[in-house]
Write an enzyme that holds these catalytic residues in place. Structure first.
Site, PDB file in Angstrom:
ATOM      1  N   ARG A 245       0.861  -1.179   0.000  1.00 35.41           N
ATOM      2  CA  ARG A 245       0.000   0.000   0.000  1.00 35.41           C
ATOM      3  C   ARG A 245       0.899   1.231   0.000  1.00 35.41           C
ATOM      4  O   ARG A 245       1.499   1.578   1.014  1.00 35.41           O
ATOM      5  CB  ARG A 245      -0.905  -0.042   1.236  1.00 35.41           C
ATOM      6  CG  ARG A 245      -1.559   1.272   1.566  1.00 35.41           C
ATOM      7  CD  ARG A 245      -2.616   1.149   2.640  1.00 35.41           C
ATOM      8  NE  ARG A 245      -2.181   0.554   3.890  1.00 35.41           N
ATOM      9  CZ  ARG A 245      -1.504   1.181   4.860  1.00 35.41           C
ATOM     10  NH1 ARG A 245      -1.133   2.449   4.695  1.00 35.41           N
ATOM     11  NH2 ARG A 245      -1.183   0.564   5.981  1.00 35.41           N
ATOM     12  N   HIS A 249      -3.484   3.994   4.958  1.00 41.71           N
ATOM     13  CA  HIS A 249      -4.575   3.020   5.023  1.00 41.71           C
ATOM     14  C   HIS A 249      -5.882   3.653   4.551  1.00 41.71           C
ATOM     15  O   HIS A 249      -6.664   3.040   3.838  1.00 41.71           O
ATOM     16  CB  HIS A 249      -4.731   2.505   6.454  1.00 41.71           C
ATOM     17  CG  HIS A 249      -5.931   1.630   6.653  1.00 41.71           C
ATOM     18  ND1 HIS A 249      -5.974   0.318   6.240  1.00 41.71           N
ATOM     19  CD2 HIS A 249      -7.140   1.894   7.209  1.00 41.71           C
ATOM     20  CE1 HIS A 249      -7.158  -0.196   6.531  1.00 41.71           C
ATOM     21  NE2 HIS A 249      -7.881   0.740   7.120  1.00 41.71           N
ATOM     22  N   TYR A 258       4.303   5.352  11.507  1.00 42.75           N
ATOM     23  CA  TYR A 258       4.660   3.959  11.791  1.00 42.75           C
ATOM     24  C   TYR A 258       5.474   3.282  10.691  1.00 42.75           C
ATOM     25  O   TYR A 258       5.953   2.168  10.899  1.00 42.75           O
ATOM     26  CB  TYR A 258       3.396   3.130  12.073  1.00 42.75           C
ATOM     27  CG  TYR A 258       2.347   3.160  10.970  1.00 42.75           C
ATOM     28  CD1 TYR A 258       2.431   2.310   9.870  1.00 42.75           C
ATOM     29  CD2 TYR A 258       1.260   4.023  11.040  1.00 42.75           C
ATOM     30  CE1 TYR A 258       1.485   2.336   8.864  1.00 42.75           C
ATOM     31  CE2 TYR A 258       0.298   4.057  10.044  1.00 42.75           C
ATOM     32  CZ  TYR A 258       0.410   3.213   8.958  1.00 42.75           C
ATOM     33  OH  TYR A 258      -0.532   3.240   7.958  1.00 42.75           O
TER      34      TYR A 258
END
Length: 345
Positions: A245, A249, A258
């Site tokens: 990805r 998200h 992160y």
């Protein structure tokens, strides 16, 4: 936006596909990329309350969708399979209507497109696909289902139960996991025991295959083989398409909190669209005129869909009470009457 250019000077694909099919893959993947960018912009402008990007996963989605029998098979998507919808000729204004919160599940015809309503429940499409596939088998019909889910959803109990049920009853279904390395902010090594989702298939007595999810040809071949197996009566399979990805998200997420920038850079160099373009150029299957025309057509289509969903009229308030129950309850009728009286004030 210009189509991404390859960083890898030696592009590779696994398997073969005709030049015409490769060019079709490229056009659809590029259109999905540009439409995805327009959708993100619509969210930033307040048209969409939220949006879930597929950037980086175009090869996994287009390659898998292209393997389906459009007359008999059925796709069961999550909220991220916009490129699958595009490849199956879903009415894209109707598809994106769900992201604008005009209607739950979309305003397109699932039966005509063979693309089930959008399912935002994590792992939710998987048992639905198994149920539909079992119905096909019991009726003696030739259709197969493909269930889309992510690496995070693979940890849901519903997914495990659906796989076991499908294997016991030899349901003609392909479990297609797009492993994009991150279950929202949780990496694979923190939530996938054993390091492989495909390996879990052995526990249910079905084959599991891991494929390069950024190689559209490899994905197409793997799904086609799994569908042929299911159609022959041999039962379900698991395909784990390893991809990435490239964006957050969702539009409410910040991957910078992160993810390692070096990891993102490495995966950007494996961009599936740039990779396919490099293959087409290397093998002489497309020239500069083709890429320019593909980008023009993709851009025009993305803008047309963007404008269509932006200007679509909102549904009437009465639709809050539609399709809640097959036979409306008295309590629901009372709520509808109360709403109508307030709306008329």
């Amino acid at each position: 936006m210009s189509a991404p250019r390859p960083a890898d000077p030696h592009p590779e694909t696994t398997g073969t596909a005709s030049p015409a099919l490769l060019r079709d893959f490229y056009r659809t993947m590029l259109t999905a990329r540009l439409l995805d960018e327009e959708a993100v912009a619509l969210q930033r402008q307040g048209v969409f309350p939220a949006y879930v990007s597929l950037r980086g996963q175009e090869a996994a989605q287009v390659g898998s969708a292209a393997a389906l029998d459009r007359d008999h098979d059925f796709a069961f998507p999550t909220y991220r399979e916009m490129a699958v919808a595009l490849a199956l000729d879903v009415d894209m204004v109707g598809y994106l209507a769900s992201h604008r919160a005009l209607w739950h599940g979309g305003l397109y015809d699932p039966m005509r497109s063979r693309f089930a309503p959008i399912n935002a429940v994590v792992g939710g499409p998987v048992p639905h696909a198994v149920g539909w596939a079992l119905g096909e088998r019991l009726r003696g019909d030739p259709g197969c289902a493909i269930a889309y889910f992510g690496d995070g959803a693979s940890s849901e109990g519903d997914v495990h139960e659906a796989m076991n049920f499908a294997a016991v009853f030899a349901a003609p279904v392909v479990f297609f996991c797009q492993n994009n390395q991150w279950a929202l902010s949780v990496p694979n090594d923190r939530q996938v025991a054993g390091g492989s989702i495909a390996a879990r298939a052995a526990g249910y007595g079905m084959p599991g295959v891991t494929v390069d999810g950024n190689d559209v040809v490899a994905v197409h071949a793997a799904v086609r083989e799994a569908l042929e197996r299911a159609r022959s009566g041999a039962g379900p399979s698991v395909i784990e398409a390893r991809t990435y990805r490239l964006g957050p998200h969702s539009t409410s997420d910040d991957p910078g909190r992160y993810r390692d920038p070096d990891e993102e850079r490495r995966w950007r160099e494996r961009d599936p669209i740039a990779r396919l373009r490099a293959v087409l150029e290397r093998d002489g299957h497309a020239d500069t005129a083709f890429f320019e025309e593909a980008e023009r057509e993709a851009g025009e289509q993305a803008i047309r869909i963007r404008d269509g969903v932006s200007s679509a009229p909102p549904p009437g308030g009465e639709e809050m009470f539609t399709h809640v129950y097959r036979e409306p309850t008295e309590a629901l009728r009372a709520q509808q009457r109360a709403w109508r009286e307030e709306a008329e004030l």
